[in-house]
Design a protein around this motif. Structure first.
Motif, PDB file in Angstrom:
ATOM      1  N   LYS A  40       0.823  -1.203   0.000  1.00  0.00           N
ATOM      2  CA  LYS A  40       0.000   0.000   0.000  1.00  0.00           C
ATOM      3  C   LYS A  40       0.866   1.266   0.000  1.00  0.00           C
ATOM      4  CE  LYS A  40      -4.389  -1.592   1.811  1.00  0.00           C
ATOM      5  NZ  LYS A  40      -5.505  -1.284   2.715  1.00  0.00           N
ATOM      6  N   LEU A  41       1.997   1.232   0.680  1.00  0.00           N
ATOM      7  CA  LEU A  41       2.905   2.379   0.646  1.00  0.00           C
ATOM      8  C   LEU A  41       3.443   2.598  -0.766  1.00  0.00           C
ATOM      9  CD1 LEU A  41       4.958   1.961   3.965  1.00  0.00           C
ATOM     10  CD2 LEU A  41       3.233   3.696   3.469  1.00  0.00           C
ATOM     11  N   PRO A  76       2.139  10.765  -4.295  1.00  0.00           N
ATOM     12  CA  PRO A  76       1.397  11.657  -3.388  1.00  0.00           C
ATOM     13  C   PRO A  76       2.084  11.860  -2.044  1.00  0.00           C
ATOM     14  CG  PRO A  76      -0.088  10.079  -4.400  1.00  0.00           C
ATOM     15  CD  PRO A  76       1.294   9.655  -4.756  1.00  0.00           C
ATOM     16  N   LEU A  77       2.684  10.788  -1.512  1.00  0.00           N
ATOM     17  CA  LEU A  77       3.363  10.920  -0.224  1.00  0.00           C
ATOM     18  C   LEU A  77       4.589  11.808  -0.348  1.00  0.00           C
ATOM     19  CD1 LEU A  77       3.204   9.949   2.719  1.00  0.00           C
ATOM     20  CD2 LEU A  77       4.767   8.081   2.094  1.00  0.00           C
ATOM     21  N   LYS A 107      -3.356  16.461  -1.675  1.00  0.00           N
ATOM     22  CA  LYS A 107      -2.562  15.222  -1.672  1.00  0.00           C
ATOM     23  C   LYS A 107      -3.107  14.225  -0.648  1.00  0.00           C
ATOM     24  CE  LYS A 107      -0.185  16.551  -4.972  1.00  0.00           C
ATOM     25  NZ  LYS A 107      -0.401  15.910  -6.282  1.00  0.00           N
ATOM     26  N   LEU A 108      -3.599  14.735   0.458  1.00  0.00           N
ATOM     27  CA  LEU A 108      -4.208  13.862   1.462  1.00  0.00           C
ATOM     28  C   LEU A 108      -5.447  13.186   0.882  1.00  0.00           C
ATOM     29  CD1 LEU A 108      -3.393  13.264   4.396  1.00  0.00           C
ATOM     30  CD2 LEU A 108      -5.088  14.937   5.132  1.00  0.00           C
ATOM     31  N   ALA A 109      -6.220  13.937   0.100  1.00  0.00           N
ATOM     32  CA  ALA A 109      -7.402  13.357  -0.543  1.00  0.00           C
ATOM     33  C   ALA A 109      -6.995  12.297  -1.565  1.00  0.00           C
ATOM     34  CB  ALA A 109      -8.210  14.470  -1.218  1.00  0.00           C
ATOM     35  N   ASP A 130      -8.103   8.318  -1.653  1.00  0.00           N
ATOM     36  CA  ASP A 130      -8.673   7.654  -2.829  1.00  0.00           C
ATOM     37  C   ASP A 130      -7.895   6.386  -3.177  1.00  0.00           C
ATOM     38  OD1 ASP A 130     -10.595   9.589  -3.024  1.00  0.00           O
ATOM     39  OD2 ASP A 130      -9.526  10.767  -4.538  1.00  0.00           O
ATOM     40  N   LYS A 131      -6.550   6.475  -3.103  1.00  0.00           N
ATOM     41  CA  LYS A 131      -5.717   5.308  -3.425  1.00  0.00           C
ATOM     42  C   LYS A 131      -5.975   4.156  -2.461  1.00  0.00           C
ATOM     43  CE  LYS A 131      -2.832   6.835  -6.762  1.00  0.00           C
ATOM     44  NZ  LYS A 131      -2.542   6.139  -8.023  1.00  0.00           N
ATOM     45  N   TRP A 132      -6.147   4.488  -1.214  1.00  0.00           N
ATOM     46  CA  TRP A 132      -6.314   3.458  -0.186  1.00  0.00           C
ATOM     47  C   TRP A 132      -7.779   3.141   0.104  1.00  0.00           C
ATOM     48  CZ3 TRP A 132      -2.240   5.111   4.081  1.00  0.00           C
ATOM     49  CH2 TRP A 132      -0.966   4.758   3.637  1.00  0.00           C
ATOM     50  N   GLN A 133      -8.684   3.893  -0.525  1.00  0.00           N
ATOM     51  CA  GLN A 133     -10.101   3.718  -0.240  1.00  0.00           C
ATOM     52  C   GLN A 133     -10.358   3.840   1.268  1.00  0.00           C
ATOM     53  OE1 GLN A 133     -12.622   3.223  -2.723  1.00  0.00           O
ATOM     54  NE2 GLN A 133     -10.868   3.953  -3.903  1.00  0.00           N
TER      55      GLN A 133
END
Length: 488
Positions: free
Chosen positions: A197-198, A204-205, A309-311, A315-318
């Protein structure tokens, strides 16, 4: 003895882009030092030519069976970023290793870039795994995190203090940060699923940490501006206090009882000199105040970018934002504090501009009044002398027609009479004096100095009060003096 598996150290470093192409003492010096130490390709040198967007393809190195790593580069707005990884290869021999082995990852503090003019900051993200059959306690994990920092950064003055612990993807993560050193460190227990997941949020991170450092750097710079403004404000207050003293002295000199001591030119010159000094200092003051406003705008812009970026990560992690308190805390708690602090400073120091404006208006009013009085006095003087000279000319022209004797220059004798021409001149001078005096009395020219700058004795008022009666009286008097001058 504490042991961990496959520790990985991700280093996010950022700097402002340089106008000059020199890369000495920059983020590139830092990256090349790490590469030269761990890689066998000594001839490879990183530079701005490696930049791209998004993160470039990975450039790997292998130091030994214990250490490998990689580099990625990215161009972000007006800045440059490098993502470096130094860690243990995923092999059986790197399982269950002593935490003390982390010392070889940071020989001579290679991980830490030196602070320099364009430096934005650095985030170090440490991940590790554990071979356990039951969940470790929070106390144990905190001990592991402390040991990781202690071995990576043996000098206690280097590594930042513990800040807080949270949960990220269900696993404890410990944060160590120092705003002053612009360094942030995370120590995070991961597993294979969390590692995957990372990997999904790599870009984004990377940008999230970048916006965080832009915000913190702007706030740090605003504190420097605060100190500058504080010094300039104190200097301006001193100039205005000096101006108040000079104005009080100027008014007392122009009082009815001390007319013989008035030196208007010297007093006005002194006031103008102080006013010029005030204007010079106010120019620097306004520039620094504008910089403080720029820092406030920078923080506002990058707070928005951070939230974007937090959003994206959500979204990536649902996942919902509430599950990302590790990163959300900064935007919920730290950033509002930065914004309120700068807004409070702006509100306080903007009173200084009002103080300057009142002082400038007051001195301008005094100069206008004095100039108007001088102009009016000059007009009346010309009027009086012109009328008197005209009358004298009429007398001379009238008497001259009756002068028949020639003037003979000789030593006066007893019995000589005044020559008619001399008598004519004396009558002319008498006419000039009488008529000029009469016109001056009618026009009130002799009363100008009597009422000029007349003031009721009272306690001195401070210039900083915008409703101060002396200021309003002075400006009103300037308007009253201008009005009759314009009518004439």
């Amino acid at each position: 003895m504490l042991k961990i598996d496959h520790p990985q150290i991700y280093i996010y470093s950022y700097q402002l882009s340089r106008e000059s192409k020199t890369e000495v003492k920059s983020i590139w010096t830092w990256a090349n030092n790490i590469w030269q130490h761990f890689s066998h390709e000594k001839e490879l040198i990183f530079s701005q030519a490696n930049l791209g967007y998004p993160l470039t393809k990975v450039k790997k190195f292998s130091h030994s069976n214990k250490i490998d790593g990689s580099f990625k580069f990215c161009l972000l707005d007006d800045s440059e970023g490098i993502l470096a990884r130094i860690g243990s290869p995923e092999t059986d021999e790197n399982k269950d290793i002593d935490i003390a082995a982390l010392k070889i990852f940071n020989v001579n503090n290679l991980m830490l870039a030196e602070s320099y003019e364009d430096w934005l900051g650095q985030t170090i993200f440490i991940t590790y795994k554990l071979q356990t059959y039951q969940p470790p306690t929070k106390k144990y994990l905190r001990e592991v995190a402390d040991k990781c920092l202690k071995n990576l950064f043996p000098e206690t003055s280097v590594h930042p203090p513990f800040y807080r612990d949270t949960q990220l993807l269900g696993s404890p993560i410990f944060e160590y940060s120092s705003l002053k050193s612009q360094l942030q460190v995370f120590v995070y227990l991961v597993d294979d699923e969390i590692e995957e997941k990372l990997g999904q949020i790599l870009q984004p991170l990377f940008e999230l940490f970048y916006y965080r450092h832009k915000i913190t750097t702007a706030f740090i710079d605003s504190r420097k501006n605060y100190d500058l403004l504080k010094g300039l404000y104190a200097k301006i207050e001193g100039i205005i206090a000096n101006l108040e003293t000079k104005i009080a002295h100027f008014e007392s000199n122009n009082d009815v009882a001390s007319q013989e001591n008035v030196n208007t030119d010297e007093s006005l010159t002194s006031l103008k000199s102080t006013l010029k000094q005030l204007l010079r200092e106010s120019l620097d003051y306004e520039r620094v105040l504008e910089s403080l406003e720029d820092f406030n705008n920078t923080i506002n812009i990058h707070v928005y970018n951070y939230q974007e970026k937090l959003a994206q990560i959500c979204d990536k992690w649902q996942a919902s934002p509430e599950n990302l308190t590790t990163f959300k805390f900064f935007i919920d708690r730290n950033s509002p504090y930065f914004q309120k602090q700068i807004q409070g400073d702006l509100g306080y120091f903007k009173h200084g501009t009002d103080l300057i404006k009142i002082a400038v208006d007051l001195v301008a009013g005094i100069v206008d009044i004095e100039q108007a009085e001088i102009d009016r006095s000059l007009e009346r003087t010309i009027q009086i002398l012109g009328t008197g000279l005209g009358a004298g000319g009429l007398v001379v022209s009238a008497v001259a027609n009756y002068v028949e004797r020639e003037i003979v220059f000789r030593i006066p004798q007893n019995g000589d009479r005044i020559h008619p021409a001399v008598a004519s001149l004396l009558w002319s001078l008498l006419a000039v004096i009488v008529v000029s005096g009469l016109v001056g009395w009618i026009n009130g020219a002799w009363k100008i100095n009597q009422y000029r700058w007349f003031r009721r004795k009272s306690e001195p008022r401070r210039l900083s009060d915008a409703q101060s009666p002396p200021v309003n009286d002075m400006l009103q008097e300037a308007a009253e003096v201008r009005s009759p001058t314009e009518q004439e």
